[in-house]
Design an enzyme around this catalytic site. Structure first.
Site, PDB file in Angstrom:
ATOM      1  N   ASP A  52      25.853  -7.396   1.907  1.00 13.15           N
ATOM      2  CA  ASP A  52      27.273  -7.684   2.123  1.00 13.15           C
ATOM      3  C   ASP A  52      27.435  -9.203   2.132  1.00 13.15           C
ATOM      4  O   ASP A  52      26.946  -9.887   3.028  1.00 13.15           O
ATOM      5  CB  ASP A  52      27.708  -7.080   3.473  1.00 13.15           C
ATOM      6  CG  ASP A  52      29.151  -7.412   3.803  1.00 13.15           C
ATOM      7  OD1 ASP A  52      29.808  -8.158   3.039  1.00 13.15           O
ATOM      8  OD2 ASP A  52      29.626  -6.917   4.847  1.00 13.15           O
ATOM      9  N   GLN A  53      28.122  -9.733   1.148  1.00 11.10           N
ATOM     10  CA  GLN A  53      28.199 -11.187   0.997  1.00 11.10           C
ATOM     11  C   GLN A  53      29.062 -11.853   2.063  1.00 11.10           C
ATOM     12  O   GLN A  53      29.144 -13.084   2.093  1.00 11.10           O
ATOM     13  CB  GLN A  53      28.700 -11.573  -0.393  1.00 11.10           C
ATOM     14  CG  GLN A  53      30.176 -11.324  -0.637  1.00 11.10           C
ATOM     15  CD  GLN A  53      30.655 -11.886  -1.976  1.00 11.10           C
ATOM     16  OE1 GLN A  53      31.033 -11.113  -2.839  1.00 11.10           O
ATOM     17  NE2 GLN A  53      30.648 -13.192  -2.161  1.00 11.10           N
ATOM     18  N   HIS A  81      35.470 -11.509  -4.284  1.00  8.71           N
ATOM     19  CA  HIS A  81      36.564 -12.350  -4.794  1.00  8.71           C
ATOM     20  C   HIS A  81      37.592 -12.734  -3.735  1.00  8.71           C
ATOM     21  O   HIS A  81      38.810 -12.662  -3.966  1.00  8.71           O
ATOM     22  CB  HIS A  81      37.262 -11.700  -5.998  1.00  8.71           C
ATOM     23  CG  HIS A  81      36.330 -11.417  -7.130  1.00  8.71           C
ATOM     24  ND1 HIS A  81      35.482 -12.377  -7.628  1.00  8.71           N
ATOM     25  CD2 HIS A  81      36.100 -10.303  -7.845  1.00  8.71           C
ATOM     26  CE1 HIS A  81      34.771 -11.845  -8.604  1.00  8.71           C
ATOM     27  NE2 HIS A  81      35.118 -10.592  -8.739  1.00  8.71           N
ATOM     28  N   GLY A  91      29.158  -3.996 -10.010  1.00  5.46           N
ATOM     29  CA  GLY A  91      30.225  -3.270 -10.707  1.00  5.46           C
ATOM     30  C   GLY A  91      30.275  -1.812 -10.290  1.00  5.46           C
ATOM     31  O   GLY A  91      30.070  -0.916 -11.117  1.00  5.46           O
ATOM     32  N   ASP A 113      36.393 -15.116 -11.382  1.00  6.81           N
ATOM     33  CA  ASP A 113      37.643 -14.434 -10.964  1.00  6.81           C
ATOM     34  C   ASP A 113      38.377 -15.191  -9.865  1.00  6.81           C
ATOM     35  O   ASP A 113      38.781 -14.599  -8.852  1.00  6.81           O
ATOM     36  CB  ASP A 113      37.353 -13.017 -10.463  1.00  6.81           C
ATOM     37  CG  ASP A 113      36.895 -12.085 -11.575  1.00  6.81           C
ATOM     38  OD1 ASP A 113      36.449 -12.575 -12.614  1.00  6.81           O
ATOM     39  OD2 ASP A 113      37.001 -10.869 -11.381  1.00  6.81           O
TER      40      ASP A 113
END
Ligand SMILES: C[S@@+](CC[C@H](N)C(=O)[O-])C[C@H]1O[C@@H](n2cnc3c(N)ncnc32)[C@H](O)[C@@H]1O
Length: 244
Positions: free
Chosen positions: A148-149, A176, A94, A202
């Site tokens: 970093d996904q 997302h 967040g 999300d």
């Protein structure tokens, strides 16, 4: 009432319904109607720490959009066994850096959901990851890592750093996009305990369509959970739930 989504595909405006798409992709579904429990412990923790996973108070909310209702869902799944959950992972701390994608905005509270999980699951260790290295922190039962996904090598490094841990609950509340969600899933699912839940939050309509395209080719036990919260539209208030 169907939630109609307006999509622009190669310059052509299309209208589609989430319900139609889901019915075309699944054999069965069921609906659960429930009354809101305003005093639920998890919702109160959302408000205490400032995550958008659930909330009622308008005043003091550190984000600008209507809150999600995921806390209602999580309370139903975990309320009876909070003490038994030992390990939780969440991608997406967040960030409050408005320059970054998926930011919570300048008033955002980095780490809000990790603190919420820490309090909700009194015997759990919480691991968090985020692309923003500036918001990492360590606290009682919380460890965080930069990752970093969208990068499989970065995810492999994350798991090396985390060590030999498997999780009861893994949540993707990061970038997302379908591609980022699939990359994290493919490179992290080995960390889910038998009986555990992997949840992608999300999931807006276009992302749902892309994720279904991927999931249908796998042997994963997956479900789409659409969380209606009138008078708000559904928007991105859906989740993919994968059970180990
Ligand atoms: C919606 S916020 C997470 C909110 C938090 N889980 C909560 O409930 O309070 C999304 C987070 O994803 C992070 N993020 C964006 N792109 C990412 C990426 N490629 N890899 C990892 N994290 C990313 C952002 O920096 C941001 O902190």
């Amino acid at each position: 009432m169907a939630d109609f989504i307006k999509m622009n595909v190669r310059g052509v405006t299309l209208h589609s319904a989430v319900g139609d798409t889901l019915e075309n992709n699944f054999d069965r579904h069921f609906r659960v109607h429930y009354n809101v429990q305003r005093d639920s412990y998890l919702t109160s923790l959302c408000e205490t720490y400032g995550t958008d996973k659930g909330s009622f108070s308008m005043k003091g909310r550190p984000f600008k959009w209507p809150p999600h209702t995921y806390a209602d869902f999580y309370e139903r799944f975990f309320g009876h066994c909070r003490e038994y959950v030992r390990n939780v992972f969440e991608c997406g701390l967040g960030t409050n850096n408005p320059e970054l994608i998926s930011s919570m905005g300048v008033a955002g509270k980095p780490g809000a959901s990790l603190r919420m999980w820490r309090d909700y699951f009194p015997n759990a260790e919480i691991v968090g990851a985020d692309i923003d290295g500036d918001i990492l922190f360590t606290e009682e039962r919380i460890r965080t890592f930069q990752c970093d996904q969208t990068d499989p090598e970065a995810i492999a490094r994350l798991w090396e750093q985390v060590g030999d841990v498997k999780f009861d609950l893994m949540i993707d509340d990061g970038l997302h996009t379908a591609k980022a969600a699939v990359t994290l899933l493919r490179n992290s699912l080995q960390r889910l305990k038998p009986g555990g839940f992997y949840i992608i939050e999300d999931v807006a309509f276009d992302m749902m369509v892309d994720l279904l395209g991927y999931l249908k080719k796998t042997s994963l036990n997956y479900e789409i959970v659409t969380l209606h919260r009138p008078p708000e539209r559904l928007r991105d208030n859906s989740m993919v739930v994968i059970r180990a």
